[in-house]
Scaffold this motif. Structure first.
Motif, PDB file in Angstrom:
ATOM      1  N   HIS A 247       0.836  -1.197   0.000  1.00  0.00           N
ATOM      2  CA  HIS A 247       0.000   0.000   0.000  1.00  0.00           C
ATOM      3  C   HIS A 247       0.875   1.252   0.000  1.00  0.00           C
ATOM      4  N   HIS A 248       1.820   1.275  -0.938  1.00  0.00           N
ATOM      5  CA  HIS A 248       2.793   2.360  -1.000  1.00  0.00           C
ATOM      6  C   HIS A 248       2.121   3.703  -1.264  1.00  0.00           C
ATOM      7  N   ASP A 249       2.595   4.730  -0.591  1.00  0.00           N
ATOM      8  CA  ASP A 249       2.115   6.079  -0.857  1.00  0.00           C
ATOM      9  C   ASP A 249       2.435   6.445  -2.312  1.00  0.00           C
ATOM     10  N   PRO A 250       1.508   7.113  -3.019  1.00  0.00           N
ATOM     11  CA  PRO A 250       1.769   7.439  -4.421  1.00  0.00           C
ATOM     12  C   PRO A 250       2.964   8.353  -4.636  1.00  0.00           C
ATOM     13  N   SER A 251       3.406   9.040  -3.580  1.00  0.00           N
ATOM     14  CA  SER A 251       4.577   9.901  -3.722  1.00  0.00           C
ATOM     15  C   SER A 251       5.886   9.127  -3.630  1.00  0.00           C
ATOM     16  N   HIS A 252       5.820   7.858  -3.257  1.00  0.00           N
ATOM     17  CA  HIS A 252       7.029   7.052  -3.105  1.00  0.00           C
ATOM     18  C   HIS A 252       7.430   6.466  -4.455  1.00  0.00           C
ATOM     19  N   ASP A 253       8.414   7.085  -5.090  1.00  0.00           N
ATOM     20  CA  ASP A 253       8.871   6.617  -6.392  1.00  0.00           C
ATOM     21  C   ASP A 253       9.824   5.433  -6.223  1.00  0.00           C
ATOM     22  N   ASP A 254      10.318   4.907  -7.336  1.00  0.00           N
ATOM     23  CA  ASP A 254      11.173   3.723  -7.275  1.00  0.00           C
ATOM     24  C   ASP A 254      12.413   3.922  -6.395  1.00  0.00           C
ATOM     25  N   PRO A 255      13.149   5.022  -6.523  1.00  0.00           N
ATOM     26  CA  PRO A 255      14.300   5.206  -5.639  1.00  0.00           C
ATOM     27  C   PRO A 255      13.925   5.262  -4.154  1.00  0.00           C
ATOM     28  N   THR A 256      12.767   5.860  -3.839  1.00  0.00           N
ATOM     29  CA  THR A 256      12.325   5.898  -2.442  1.00  0.00           C
ATOM     30  C   THR A 256      12.041   4.496  -1.930  1.00  0.00           C
ATOM     31  N   LEU A 257      11.374   3.687  -2.728  1.00  0.00           N
ATOM     32  CA  LEU A 257      11.070   2.324  -2.303  1.00  0.00           C
ATOM     33  C   LEU A 257      12.338   1.465  -2.255  1.00  0.00           C
ATOM     34  N   ASP A 258      13.299   1.739  -3.110  1.00  0.00           N
ATOM     35  CA  ASP A 258      14.593   1.057  -3.012  1.00  0.00           C
ATOM     36  C   ASP A 258      15.245   1.353  -1.660  1.00  0.00           C
ATOM     37  N   ARG A 259      15.206   2.617  -1.255  1.00  0.00           N
ATOM     38  CA  ARG A 259      15.795   2.996   0.035  1.00  0.00           C
ATOM     39  C   ARG A 259      15.050   2.325   1.186  1.00  0.00           C
ATOM     40  N   ILE A 260      13.717   2.313   1.120  1.00  0.00           N
ATOM     41  CA  ILE A 260      12.933   1.635   2.157  1.00  0.00           C
ATOM     42  C   ILE A 260      13.279   0.154   2.209  1.00  0.00           C
ATOM     43  N   ALA A 261      13.449  -0.458   1.048  1.00  0.00           N
ATOM     44  CA  ALA A 261      13.805  -1.882   1.003  1.00  0.00           C
ATOM     45  C   ALA A 261      15.129  -2.135   1.712  1.00  0.00           C
ATOM     46  N   ARG A 262      16.118  -1.270   1.485  1.00  0.00           N
ATOM     47  CA  ARG A 262      17.425  -1.448   2.136  1.00  0.00           C
ATOM     48  C   ARG A 262      17.304  -1.276   3.652  1.00  0.00           C
ATOM     49  N   GLU A 263      16.573  -0.250   4.065  1.00  0.00           N
ATOM     50  CA  GLU A 263      16.435   0.008   5.494  1.00  0.00           C
ATOM     51  C   GLU A 263      15.631  -1.102   6.181  1.00  0.00           C
TER      52      GLU A 263
END
Length: 303
Positions: A247-263
């Motif tokens: 349920h990703h926020d629509p403002s979370h682009d691919d690089p943002t989700l990549d960072r979330i994945a790492r964290e």
């Protein structure tokens, strides 16, 4: 059990070059329990699933090459637009011989699911008022907390969620595999919701509403959504084998989700960020449960 993500966003679709890898469609999850098709939510991802079913794929009849009529159960977490607006564009709904059973547990006593869907496809929002549907469509309303057995060997536990207008979480068990689908819901402070913990206890896959980061959450409190960090804490406390950030926020682009994945991987190894097309077989190979997870500030959080 096989699980495929067809839509992983919340609130609104967000197609475009910034979301190509994770996808921009809203919530829709396909689950195969043997020859039974279970679908969670009917966001815009449902359209893509419908096109795949209409094309045949695994449902093709070898003797004729034509697809079998679709027979599916669709379980709604709630009826906000981003979770229902795929239904009028679901190709099997227009196919004679298809059978669709729609389920919701959050509407009674004020409304039924049939009434809610008729509003969605009625004038002035949609042409035809649903008269174009040719499938055999049935509606079942239950109450969150009920245990459902839609087919032999398939059991769903349900629980109410903390979302404006109500919501329903699910725990699906079939053939020794288990899945918890928990979206949209909001946590309160640092407390872990006992109902969510019960749904997620020792599941093979825990799909959770991780709309925000904790840094973003304060500006959105009261909107009925949670954070990926809280999802990690829930997964650890429940002993879930794997968490799917969803349920990703629509403002979370691919690089943002990549960072979330790492964290998230650093915080609890094995955590994944759901993406359109991601397919998982359950139960997966046994994973080592971490002895602890770490918050962003490095403080140990024992499980």
């Amino acid at each position: 059990m096989q699980v495929r993500f067809w839509g992983v966003r919340g609130s609104v679709t967000c197609p475009g070059p910034a979301t190509l890898r994770y996808g921009g469609n809203t919530a829709c999850l396909e689950v195969r329990c043997g020859d039974r098709l279970i679908i969670f939510d009917a966001g815009s991802g449902l359209r893509l699933l419908g096109l795949a079913l209409a094309a045949g794929g695994e449902t093709a009849v070898p003797a004729t090459g034509r697809p079998k009529p679709v027979d599916a159960d669709i379980f709604f977490s709630h009826c906000h637009l981003d979770h229902v607006w795929g239904l009028p564009f679901f190709q099997p709904a227009y196919e004679p011989g298809a059978r669709l059973r729609l389920w919701a547990g959050h509407l009674l006593p004020d409304l039924t699911l049939g009434e809610a869907i008729r509003r969605l496809v009625g004038h002035p929002l949609f042409p035809g008022g649903g008269d174009f549907f040719r499938a055999d469509i049935g509606f079942t309303d239950f109450r969150c907390g009920d245990t459902l057995s839609p087919h032999p060997g398939i059991v769903l536990a349900t629980a109410p969620l903390d979302h404006p207008g109500g919501g329903c979480g699910y725990r699906l068990e079939y053939g020794g595999a288990s899945l918890a689908y928990v979206t949209d819901t909001e946590h309160r402070g640092g407390a872990l919701d006992p109902s969510v913990l019960a749904l997620a206890a020792d599941v093979d896959l825990f799909v959770y509403d991780c709309t925000y980061t904790e840094a973003e959450y304060a500006a959105h409190a009261g909107r009925g959504h949670s954070t990926w960090q809280h999802g990690v804490r829930l997964a650890a406390a429940a002993g879930a084998k794997r968490l799917a950030i969803f349920h990703h926020d629509p403002s979370h682009d691919d690089p943002t989700l990549d960072r979330i994945a790492r964290e998230a991987e650093a915080m609890r190894p094995g955590t994944l960020v759901a993406a359109e097309g991601l397919t998982l077989r359950l139960p997966a190979a046994p994973a080592t449960r971490p002895a602890e997870i770490r918050e962003d500030d490095g403080t140990p959080w024992l499980v």
